[in-house]
Scaffold this motif. Structure first.
Motif, PDB file in Angstrom:
ATOM      1  N   ALA A 156      -5.356   4.415   1.334  1.00 43.79           N
ATOM      2  CA  ALA A 156      -4.173   3.794   0.740  1.00 43.79           C
ATOM      3  C   ALA A 156      -4.447   3.464  -0.720  1.00 43.79           C
ATOM      4  O   ALA A 156      -5.572   3.184  -1.117  1.00 43.79           O
ATOM      5  CB  ALA A 156      -3.820   2.530   1.507  1.00 43.79           C
ATOM      6  N   GLN A 196       4.955   5.541   2.973  1.00 43.16           N
ATOM      7  CA  GLN A 196       4.314   6.825   3.266  1.00 43.16           C
ATOM      8  C   GLN A 196       5.301   7.884   2.777  1.00 43.16           C
ATOM      9  O   GLN A 196       6.448   7.894   3.208  1.00 43.16           O
ATOM     10  CB  GLN A 196       4.067   6.985   4.763  1.00 43.16           C
ATOM     11  CG  GLN A 196       3.595   8.374   5.170  1.00 43.16           C
ATOM     12  CD  GLN A 196       2.204   8.705   4.677  1.00 43.16           C
ATOM     13  OE1 GLN A 196       1.284   7.931   4.897  1.00 43.16           O
ATOM     14  NE2 GLN A 196       2.046   9.830   4.032  1.00 43.16           N
ATOM     15  N   ARG A 227      -0.134   3.088  -7.955  1.00 43.77           N
ATOM     16  CA  ARG A 227       0.765   4.231  -7.752  1.00 43.77           C
ATOM     17  C   ARG A 227       1.802   4.274  -8.867  1.00 43.77           C
ATOM     18  O   ARG A 227       2.116   5.341  -9.393  1.00 43.77           O
ATOM     19  CB  ARG A 227       1.436   4.125  -6.384  1.00 43.77           C
ATOM     20  CG  ARG A 227       2.392   5.242  -6.037  1.00 43.77           C
ATOM     21  CD  ARG A 227       1.725   6.548  -5.737  1.00 43.77           C
ATOM     22  NE  ARG A 227       0.972   6.472  -4.504  1.00 43.77           N
ATOM     23  CZ  ARG A 227       0.139   7.427  -4.099  1.00 43.77           C
ATOM     24  NH1 ARG A 227      -0.032   8.517  -4.816  1.00 43.77           N
ATOM     25  NH2 ARG A 227      -0.541   7.289  -2.984  1.00 43.77           N
ATOM     26  N   LYS A 242       0.847  -1.196   0.000  1.00 41.77           N
ATOM     27  CA  LYS A 242       0.000   0.000   0.000  1.00 41.77           C
ATOM     28  C   LYS A 242       0.882   1.244   0.000  1.00 41.77           C
ATOM     29  O   LYS A 242       2.008   1.231   0.496  1.00 41.77           O
ATOM     30  CB  LYS A 242      -0.898   0.036   1.239  1.00 41.77           C
ATOM     31  CG  LYS A 242      -1.816  -1.167   1.372  1.00 41.77           C
ATOM     32  CD  LYS A 242      -2.881  -1.161   0.324  1.00 41.77           C
ATOM     33  CE  LYS A 242      -3.845  -2.318   0.542  1.00 41.77           C
ATOM     34  NZ  LYS A 242      -4.715  -2.531  -0.557  1.00 41.77           N
ATOM     35  N   SER A 243       0.340   2.328  -0.526  1.00 40.41           N
ATOM     36  CA  SER A 243       1.082   3.577  -0.659  1.00 40.41           C
ATOM     37  C   SER A 243       0.206   4.759  -0.264  1.00 40.41           C
ATOM     38  O   SER A 243      -0.959   4.837  -0.667  1.00 40.41           O
ATOM     39  CB  SER A 243       1.542   3.726  -2.120  1.00 40.41           C
ATOM     40  OG  SER A 243       2.106   4.986  -2.343  1.00 40.41           O
ATOM     41  N   TRP A 244       0.768   5.656   0.516  1.00 43.41           N
ATOM     42  CA  TRP A 244       0.125   6.925   0.858  1.00 43.41           C
ATOM     43  C   TRP A 244       1.099   8.031   0.495  1.00 43.41           C
ATOM     44  O   TRP A 244       2.279   7.954   0.819  1.00 43.41           O
ATOM     45  CB  TRP A 244      -0.147   7.035   2.356  1.00 43.41           C
ATOM     46  CG  TRP A 244      -1.177   6.127   2.904  1.00 43.41           C
ATOM     47  CD1 TRP A 244      -2.492   6.406   3.127  1.00 43.41           C
ATOM     48  CD2 TRP A 244      -0.992   4.786   3.363  1.00 43.41           C
ATOM     49  NE1 TRP A 244      -3.129   5.321   3.682  1.00 43.41           N
ATOM     50  CE2 TRP A 244      -2.226   4.306   3.831  1.00 43.41           C
ATOM     51  CE3 TRP A 244       0.102   3.919   3.407  1.00 43.41           C
ATOM     52  CZ2 TRP A 244      -2.390   3.029   4.343  1.00 43.41           C
ATOM     53  CZ3 TRP A 244      -0.060   2.650   3.909  1.00 43.41           C
ATOM     54  CH2 TRP A 244      -1.306   2.221   4.371  1.00 43.41           C
ATOM     55  N   TRP A 283       4.503  -1.326   2.745  1.00 42.49           N
ATOM     56  CA  TRP A 283       3.816  -0.052   2.584  1.00 42.49           C
ATOM     57  C   TRP A 283       4.828   1.072   2.576  1.00 42.49           C
ATOM     58  O   TRP A 283       5.935   0.943   3.072  1.00 42.49           O
ATOM     59  CB  TRP A 283       2.707   0.196   3.592  1.00 42.49           C
ATOM     60  CG  TRP A 283       3.052   0.363   5.045  1.00 42.49           C
ATOM     61  CD1 TRP A 283       2.869  -0.563   6.020  1.00 42.49           C
ATOM     62  CD2 TRP A 283       3.587   1.522   5.693  1.00 42.49           C
ATOM     63  NE1 TRP A 283       3.273  -0.056   7.221  1.00 42.49           N
ATOM     64  CE2 TRP A 283       3.706   1.218   7.055  1.00 42.49           C
ATOM     65  CE3 TRP A 283       3.986   2.778   5.269  1.00 42.49           C
ATOM     66  CZ2 TRP A 283       4.211   2.129   7.988  1.00 42.49           C
ATOM     67  CZ3 TRP A 283       4.479   3.691   6.200  1.00 42.49           C
ATOM     68  CH2 TRP A 283       4.581   3.359   7.534  1.00 42.49           C
ATOM     69  N   ASP A 321      -3.104  11.806   1.349  1.00 45.28           N
ATOM     70  CA  ASP A 321      -4.020  10.754   0.911  1.00 45.28           C
ATOM     71  C   ASP A 321      -4.866  10.293   2.095  1.00 45.28           C
ATOM     72  O   ASP A 321      -4.339  10.041   3.175  1.00 45.28           O
ATOM     73  CB  ASP A 321      -3.256   9.533   0.373  1.00 45.28           C
ATOM     74  CG  ASP A 321      -2.623   9.774  -0.983  1.00 45.28           C
ATOM     75  OD1 ASP A 321      -2.909  10.809  -1.607  1.00 45.28           O
ATOM     76  OD2 ASP A 321      -1.839   8.909  -1.423  1.00 45.28           O
ATOM     77  N   THR A 322      -6.146  10.186   1.878  1.00 49.25           N
ATOM     78  CA  THR A 322      -7.035   9.725   2.950  1.00 49.25           C
ATOM     79  C   THR A 322      -7.236   8.218   2.905  1.00 49.25           C
ATOM     80  O   THR A 322      -7.703   7.621   3.866  1.00 49.25           O
ATOM     81  CB  THR A 322      -8.405  10.426   2.877  1.00 49.25           C
ATOM     82  OG1 THR A 322      -8.946  10.211   1.578  1.00 49.25           O
ATOM     83  CG2 THR A 322      -8.264  11.915   3.148  1.00 49.25           C
TER      84      THR A 322
END
Length: 166
Positions: free
Chosen positions: A79, A160, A85, A70-72, A158, A76-77
């Protein structure tokens, strides 16, 4: 009076010595329980990620992440799947003339012991990168970026990322 004073000094000295020994023991225990390194397989994985992103090598970039990664980015609200991405990266790269220069990133990986099953086996990678690029039209761009990674079993699970969107 002298005996009382001498006894007080002796008791204080003994108490101070035992406190120091206890502090030393707890510090040594904490040092062996967690670590922060600037080299090793996780650092190499982060370097590989940065190099692949910078050169637009999307296939190699994808291999750095788990299938469920997952990526934020910034605010970003929710993922985003890393595969989605990477598709955004490809579209954004159309605005850049040539490769992106990551300079010399500052990278570290932290290991912290935990009893929480959700976080067991995870190492925490951090990178500070000053990406420089030339936009089509000749404008030079510099973007200081901070990335935090969760790494498990040799893959990033993940990320961030925080950077200036201007």
């Amino acid at each position: 009076m002298k005996k009382t004073l001498l006894l007080a000094v002796l008791a204080t000295s003994l108490f101070a010595c035992s406190t120091t020994a206890e502090k030393k023991e707890s510090t040594e225990g904490a040092a062996t329980a967690s670590s922060c390194v600037k080299e090793g397989p996780e650092v190499d994985l982060i370097k590989k990620t940065i190099t692949a992103y910078s050169s637009g090598d999307w296939a190699t970039l994808a291999t750095c992440f788990s299938d469920t990664a997952k990526s934020w980015h910034n605010n970003d609200t929710a993922a985003m799947k890393m595969s989605d991405r990477i598709e955004l990266f490809k579209k954004n790269r159309d605005n850049i003339d040539g490769a992106v220069d990551p300079g010399t990133p500052n990278i570290e990986v932290v290991t912290v012991p935990t009893t929480d099953e959700q976080y067991k086996g995870i190492k925490w990678g951090h990178a500070w990168i000053n990406f420089k690029s030339k936009l089509k039209g000749g404008v030079q761009k510099s973007n200081l970026t901070f990335v935090s990674f969760a790494i498990k079993d040799g893959k990033i699970i993940w990320e961030q990322v925080i950077y200036d969107t201007k």
